[in-house]
Scaffold this active site. Structure first.
Site, PDB file in Angstrom:
ATOM      1  CD  GLU A 133      41.851  14.181 -40.624  1.00 44.72           C
ATOM      2  OE1 GLU A 133      41.099  14.591 -41.527  1.00 44.72           O
ATOM      3  OE2 GLU A 133      41.496  14.071 -39.438  1.00 44.72           O
ATOM      4  CE1 TYR A 152      40.392  15.348 -28.231  1.00 46.86           C
ATOM      5  CE2 TYR A 152      38.780  13.587 -28.135  1.00 46.86           C
ATOM      6  CZ  TYR A 152      39.086  14.910 -28.341  1.00 46.86           C
ATOM      7  OH  TYR A 152      38.076  15.780 -28.646  1.00 46.86           O
ATOM      8  CB  ILE A 155      32.830  22.998 -30.703  1.00 48.84           C
ATOM      9  CG1 ILE A 155      33.614  23.751 -29.616  1.00 48.84           C
ATOM     10  CG2 ILE A 155      32.854  21.502 -30.469  1.00 48.84           C
ATOM     11  CD1 ILE A 155      35.099  23.492 -29.596  1.00 48.84           C
ATOM     12  CG  HIS A 159      40.066  19.757 -64.925  1.00 44.51           C
ATOM     13  ND1 HIS A 159      39.106  19.947 -65.893  1.00 44.51           N
ATOM     14  CD2 HIS A 159      40.654  18.578 -65.210  1.00 44.51           C
ATOM     15  CE1 HIS A 159      39.117  18.927 -66.725  1.00 44.51           C
ATOM     16  NE2 HIS A 159      40.044  18.085 -66.347  1.00 44.51           N
ATOM     17  CD  GLN A 193      27.893  17.740 -27.399  1.00 40.93           C
ATOM     18  OE1 GLN A 193      28.891  17.869 -26.696  1.00 40.93           O
ATOM     19  NE2 GLN A 193      27.444  16.569 -27.794  1.00 40.93           N
ATOM     20  CE  LYS A 208      16.435  28.678 -24.859  1.00 41.24           C
ATOM     21  NZ  LYS A 208      16.967  27.487 -25.519  1.00 41.24           N
TER      22      LYS A 208
END
Lengths: 288, 361
Positions: free
Chosen positions: A213, A163, A100, A247, A19, A47
């Protein structure tokens, strides 16, 4: 626009992952088109010395910042190590971390956000698509072709639903100043309140779409906190009641976190609530 | 994932929180041999994952003579539809006072919050809703290992200081067990000391692996199957199958079906970057639900490739009508592939849902 313009220097953490690599290229393609700086360096432990689409890779954030002028980081580090990555970024002097990664344990998120705050680092996410200021800059994974520059801010807990809404706005001829995905997890860095406060200070933003939401009451908190004209949409009115968590959850959230009661509370504050995404452009025109 | 009371008490006990003496039984006859450990007068508590267990008849008192009969009675019951397979038999405590304490994740402050009430018990939720001052809420920085004394004083108010170590231990449980909720209700004081008379522990689903929990018991078998493919999946009772990417967009699709007076059969979020294989599994899973005669596929995204999705749908080759709305990379190729095989691809969510309504009628 908010959180930064085309001059923002960006690093990507875990740039060598699938990704990270893919979206580094997309972010830089966007930066080239906008005439911005984009991703200037990447980080992947062990790396150093490699390049990803022409972007140099370093072992640590500290080393990357020694060679490059950057203040923002986009984090693609896997869930188990993502909290640590955010703390590393904050410690090294990154001012804005966009996370992300999904499925980060909530205790890791709480610690990372608290630690970042001590270092004056703002966290967006986790589990978010990032942010996009059309024509200026893109941090994260939003599909840029749906957006157009304009005066409406968009802030959302969702990814793809954002989107959808941006697409509806664009097709109705309503452009966006900045689109921010704050993430769908229970614990997130920037909440509706924080993002709306930034929009309020932004001279280019005239109205905001708030996409929420089921769960929590952060939407209501956000809407109450701003003087900007706001249009809301809450996903999940048809969803079966969310599993209650003993609760404590009920007490914290005043007994209600479902979409219907959210919609009721927003109506009670005289805030327009769209019944479906395609209704949002009409409601925005009414408040502009 | 929620732990059962006896499992939570084992964890609490491991952190030095006193719990009543108790034994777990799976057969009524087992109770007899264990009674001498517990003393005369016991409480039998059904180990079922339901709220309001006491009121639903899941907790019974007994003495030595009636223990076995009471155990038989409790094993024969269903508590809110859940059969009783395990009973926790505990000593009955000479209770002096009941308190309430829980630690949860506070979304608003993004920190742990300790909730404490001087009057614990089954009615705590209603009491808190009626009178906000009945419960004290104190947030603690997640960067601290212990609750600092000044905050502990704020939590306790006038309550006895001997509760402090228990609350601090509960905070350790909360942190180290990746809890979403750690609760003791009631936390009781007796002449012999403080006890966690009940225990609740909910572990973060995103941390099950590092807590050594292999199987999430809160999920049904089909939901677990879905999880294996990387889907989030909930079964509902309508006729229109739904597949989307992203929880928000999928929920929004369900809402739209309801808006047009239809009923969705399920919620299935395929997750990000779904390829041919995953889409095929998703379509097959939804098509396998009884009563589904049409499936709406609503996919939107930068990474999702429409040609892959189209191939997945075609490969699934299911009987119910599949109506597709997608936007993203390789949209034209996807449309061409679907059209060749006679599938419908529509421009917007609204038109796709309306088309599905027509088929379902």
């Amino acid at each position: 626009m908010i959180y930064g313009d085309k001059n923002l220097g960006v690093i990507v953490q875990n740039i060598t992952g699938r990704q990270g690599t893919f979206h580094t290229e997309l972010m830089n393609a966007y930066a080239r088109e906008a005439g911005g700086r984009g991703v200037v360096a990447g980080v992947a432990p062990g790396k150093a010395g490699r390049e990803v689409h022409g972007v140099p890779v370093y072992n640590t954030v500290k080393e990357a910042l020694r060679e490059h002028d950057a203040t923002a980081s986009v984090v693609f580090v896997p869930a188990g190590a993502a909290g640590d990555a955010v703390m590393e970024a904050a410690h090294a002097g990154i001012e804005l971390a966009v996370v992300i990664t999904e499925h980060i344990p909530v205790h890791d998120a709480m610690k990372a956000i608290a630690y970042a705050k001590l270092h004056d680092c703002t966290v967006i996410g986790p589990n978010c698509p990032g942010l996009l200021s059309p024509g200026e800059c893109k941090l994260g994974i939003m599909p840029a072709h749906l957006a157009t520059r304009g005066e409406v801010g968009v802030v959302s807990r969702s990814g793809t639903l954002t989107y959808e809404v941006v697409d509806e706005l664009t097709r109705a001829g309503i452009g966006q100043s900045t689109v921010v995905g704050i993430g769908g997890d229970p614990v997130i860095g920037q909440t509706f309140v924080d993002v709306l406060a930034r929009f309020e200070e932004d001279p280019h933003t005239k109205a905001v779409v708030v996409i929420g939401e089921v769960g929590g009451n952060l939407e209501e908190e956000g809407v109450r906190s701003t003087d900007l004209p706001v249009v809301t949409y809450i996903a999940g009115v048809s969803a079966p009641p969310e599993k209650r968590m003993g609760h404590a959850g009920a007490i914290i959230e005043g007994g209600e976190g479902d979409a219907r009661s959210k919609v009721r509370r927003l109506h009670a504050q005289n805030i327009p609530v769209a019944s479906r995404p395609s209704e949002i452009p009409k409601l925005i025109r009414e408040v502009l | 994932m929620k732990l059962l009371e006896y499992e939570a008490k084992r964890v609490f006990s491991g952190y030095g929180i006193p719990v009543p003496k108790g034994v777990l039984i799976r057969e009524p006859e087992e109770v007899t041999a264990r009674l001498p450990e517990l003393g005369d007068g016991v409480v039998l508590k059904a180990q079922v994952d339901v709220g309001g267990r006491g009121k639903a008849g899941g907790v019974l008192m007994a003495d030595d003579a009636s223990a076995i009969e009471t155990a038989r009675e409790l094993f024969s019951r269903e508590i809110k539809g859940v059969p009783v397979r395990e009973i926790l038999v505990e000593e009955r405590l000479p209770i002096d006072h009941e308190y309430y304490v829980s630690i949860a994740v506070d979304r608003s402050s993004r920190q742990p919050v300790v909730l404490f009430a001087d009057a614990g018990g089954v009615e705590i939720e209603n009491k808190a809703l009626e009178d906000e001052s009945a419960v004290r809420k104190v947030v603690v920085s997640p960067l601290l290992r212990d609750i600092p004394p000044f905050l502990m004083r704020e939590i306790l108010g006038g309550a006895p200081k001997e509760l402090a170590p228990v609350i601090n231990s509960l905070y350790h449980v909360f942190q180290e067990k990746d809890a979403m909720l750690a609760e003791i209700n009631p936390l009781v004081t007796t002449l012999q000391g403080v006890y966690a008379a009940d225990a609740k522990l909910v572990v973060d689903d995103n941390a099950l692996a590092r807590q050594g929990i292999a199987v999430n018991r809160d999920l049904s078998e089909r939901e677990r199957e879905a999880e294996k493919h990387g889907f989030s999946y909930v079964e509902l009772d309508g006729t229109i199958g739904v597949i989307g990417n992203g929880a928000g967009l999928t929920m929004s699709t369900l809402d739209l079906i309801e808006f047009y007076n239809g009923r969705a059969a399920n919620f299935l979020d395929v997750g990000g970057g779904a390829d041919q294989e995953r889409v095929m599994h998703a379509v097959k899973l939804v098509a396998s639900m009884p009563g589904v005669n049409v499936i709406v596929v609503n996919l939107l995204g930068g990474i999702t490739r429409c040609d892959e999705v189209a191939k997945g749908i075609i490969a699934a080759g299911v009987a119910p009508t599949v109506i597709v709305r997608m936007a993203g990379t390789n949209e034209e190729e996807g449309r061409r592939l679907l059209a060749e095989c006679g599938y419908r691809m529509l421009e917007s969510m609204d038109t796709a849902v309306k088309a599905a309504m027509e088929v379902s009628l």
